[in-house]
Design a protein around this motif. Sequence first.
Motif, mmCIF file in Angstrom:
data_model
loop_
_atom_site.group_PDB
_atom_site.id
_atom_site.type_symbol
_atom_site.label_atom_id
_atom_site.label_comp_id
_atom_site.label_asym_id
_atom_site.label_seq_id
_atom_site.Cartn_x
_atom_site.Cartn_y
_atom_site.Cartn_z
ATOM 1 N N SER A 15 0.842 -1.042 -0.171
ATOM 2 C CA SER A 15 -0.118 0.132 -0.007
ATOM 3 C C SER A 15 0.939 1.238 0.015
ATOM 4 O O SER A 15 0.347 2.341 -0.116
ATOM 5 C CB SER A 15 -0.871 -0.082 1.164
ATOM 6 O OG SER A 15 -0.222 0.061 2.343
ATOM 7 N N ARG A 16 2.119 1.114 0.102
ATOM 8 C CA ARG A 16 3.045 2.010 0.135
ATOM 9 C C ARG A 16 4.139 2.175 -1.096
ATOM 10 O O ARG A 16 5.071 3.049 -0.954
ATOM 11 C CB ARG A 16 3.876 2.475 1.396
ATOM 12 C CG ARG A 16 2.973 3.260 2.279
ATOM 13 C CD ARG A 16 3.422 2.855 3.912
ATOM 14 N NE ARG A 16 2.503 3.604 4.993
ATOM 15 C CZ ARG A 16 1.222 2.888 5.349
ATOM 16 N NH1 ARG A 16 1.142 1.588 4.721
ATOM 17 N NH2 ARG A 16 0.703 3.466 6.096
ATOM 18 N N LEU A 17 3.846 1.487 -1.871
ATOM 19 C CA LEU A 17 4.729 1.210 -3.087
ATOM 20 C C LEU A 17 4.576 2.483 -3.872
ATOM 21 O O LEU A 17 3.470 2.879 -4.281
ATOM 22 C CB LEU A 17 4.243 0.054 -3.977
ATOM 23 C CG LEU A 17 4.806 -1.610 -3.563
ATOM 24 C CD1 LEU A 17 4.125 -2.334 -4.835
ATOM 25 C CD2 LEU A 17 6.298 -1.408 -3.470
ATOM 26 N N ALA A 18 5.764 2.592 -4.420
ATOM 27 C CA ALA A 18 5.728 3.957 -5.565
ATOM 28 C C ALA A 18 5.167 3.572 -6.879
ATOM 29 O O ALA A 18 5.130 2.223 -7.001
ATOM 30 C CB ALA A 18 7.111 4.413 -5.746
ATOM 31 N N PRO A 19 4.330 4.303 -7.487
ATOM 32 C CA PRO A 19 3.732 4.004 -8.894
ATOM 33 C C PRO A 19 4.642 3.193 -9.820
ATOM 34 O O PRO A 19 4.081 2.079 -10.301
ATOM 35 C CB PRO A 19 2.983 5.175 -9.252
ATOM 36 C CG PRO A 19 2.864 6.177 -8.266
ATOM 37 C CD PRO A 19 3.998 5.783 -7.179
ATOM 38 N N SER A 20 5.806 3.448 -9.728
ATOM 39 C CA SER A 20 6.528 2.805 -10.775
ATOM 40 C C SER A 20 7.190 1.467 -10.239
ATOM 41 O O SER A 20 7.528 0.529 -10.970
ATOM 42 C CB SER A 20 7.920 3.847 -10.858
ATOM 43 O OG SER A 20 8.473 3.798 -9.620
ATOM 44 N N SER A 21 6.713 1.065 -9.003
ATOM 45 C CA SER A 21 7.030 -0.262 -8.576
ATOM 46 C C SER A 21 5.798 -1.151 -8.928
ATOM 47 O O SER A 21 6.186 -2.323 -8.651
ATOM 48 C CB SER A 21 7.434 -0.117 -7.167
ATOM 49 O OG SER A 21 8.626 0.710 -6.847
#
Lengths: 278, 293
Positions: free
Chosen positions: A111-117
């Motif tokens: 839920s805290r992943l960067a969009p690029s991940s």
Amino acid sequence: MNSGLPDGSCGPDGGHPAQESPPGGFRPLLRGSQRFDPSAAHRDILVFDDVHKAYREDVPVLKGLSLEIARGEFVFITGSSGAGKSTLLRLIYAAERADQGRILFLGRDVSRLAPSSVPFLRRNIGVVFQDFKLVPNWTVSQNVAVSLEVLGVAPKVVRQRVGEALDRVGLAGRGRDRAANLSGGERQRIAIARAIVAEPALLLADEPTGNLDPQLAVDILGLFEDIHETGVTVLFATHDRSLLDVRPRRVVVLDEGRATDIRHGLNDDAAVERLKVA
Amino acid sequence: MKVLERAWRATKADLRLHVLSVFSVAVAFVCLAAALLVVVNIDAVRQRWEQSGRASVYLRSDATSQQVEKVRAALSATPGVGGVRFVSSEEARREVLGASNDDVLTALPPEAFPASLEFELQDDAASERIAQLSEQLRALPYVEAVETYEAWGERLKSLLSGGVSAALLLLGVVLLAVISVVSSTMRMALQRRSAEVEVLKMVGATDGYVRGPFVVEGAMQGAVGAAAAVGILGCIHVIIRSSFDGALGTLLGASPSFLPWTACVALVLLGAIIGAATAAVSLRQPLVGETCS
């Protein structure tokens, strides 16, 4: 599992300083300085920790949901329409963000992943939908191969593994057919082949039998169980009570934003009674 | 699957949309290429006239044949001057009238066609001395006027700068047109292929991977559109050249020429670059917003 796997990294629960992962990559957490972490095999593959989610402020869908899914489990997620089954699955593959709480997949808070991940997370998760989500003008093979092509797998290997996946779902020899020309049950089998061809750690099924007749639904469930037998963790969301009765599997019932865990399926009378009382 | 293969598959699946887009891009590029063609030809004529170093010495009607011969001998002896030719009044009349039956031209008096000495300056050094030579010739009592065609060169230069300005303006218009066409086409293509995009994002494709074929398609549309424009213009050029070559050549002193191959390649590259850049930029936001549901 296919990609995004680390040589070794660490996170908050590992007790070691985190190793640097390539920018944009999803890296499940392992202990630093080790290429293989034996304890990771015993850790839960998926942990929901006090997860809250609301699409409208006054109508929360999940209210402090906590849940642990162990590696290799087959879990039914059930509940009435609007109970949050699909939301729960969408939170796992980061199509939605939790308002509060943590969702740990392989030790990493998705839920805290960067969009690029997010794409790298999704390469570790297979998803099957009620409406199949196939590209109708593509062939069966093309629809399945797409999961491997995004990983940059060599065409020869893609052909081989697509053939194997279609064989597993009972569609051997149908690779050249247009997806649009197949029946509902066959389309769902294509979707399952696409979800498993990249050998994900986790397979999510969001009402995969919702558009199928009862006999086909049981067949498809059997297919998921065959896949589960190979060690894949399966979360099967359904509101179809008859499917839950078929096998004594773990059932998580979603109701009013919270989860009730029935470890031994709906044949566990005591647990069902407790659920009714609650 | 390679990005080119994916782009080709998508193009085949939506051929009509792509053909329409290429046609629109081609129309825009025809305008630009036509303007460039005009500029190129004006410049060719200007250069031809500047380099030709031709001059005409118009003689008074009372100039005697001895005087004419003296000037002719003096010119022939001047270094860098060659091809000195005497054109009598009758010959001048014949050259101008040709096969024309124009009543106005035939009614012109003999004074309208003075006898002249035509000569060419055979090297650049001689061309630079033309002004000085003209002055000396004008000083002779039996010389009416000297025409060096410099004024025409100046006029063509002015026309050329106007043509370049028009071409630059057209370049701006073409840029806007191509950006608008490719951008609309890409957004339409994205909408038509929303199922494909959704599937790609669901199985872990990065935005760059999803955008790749669209960028290639944009580049192809721009390049093919520009190439088609060059081809169309080439056909028009061939038709015009075959019909008017002789007349135009005599009038301008140079044959109409087509765009140099470097300009043709530059136009195609320009189309490809604009197309690719437009596709990449126009899909940036829509793809970020696209998630599987």
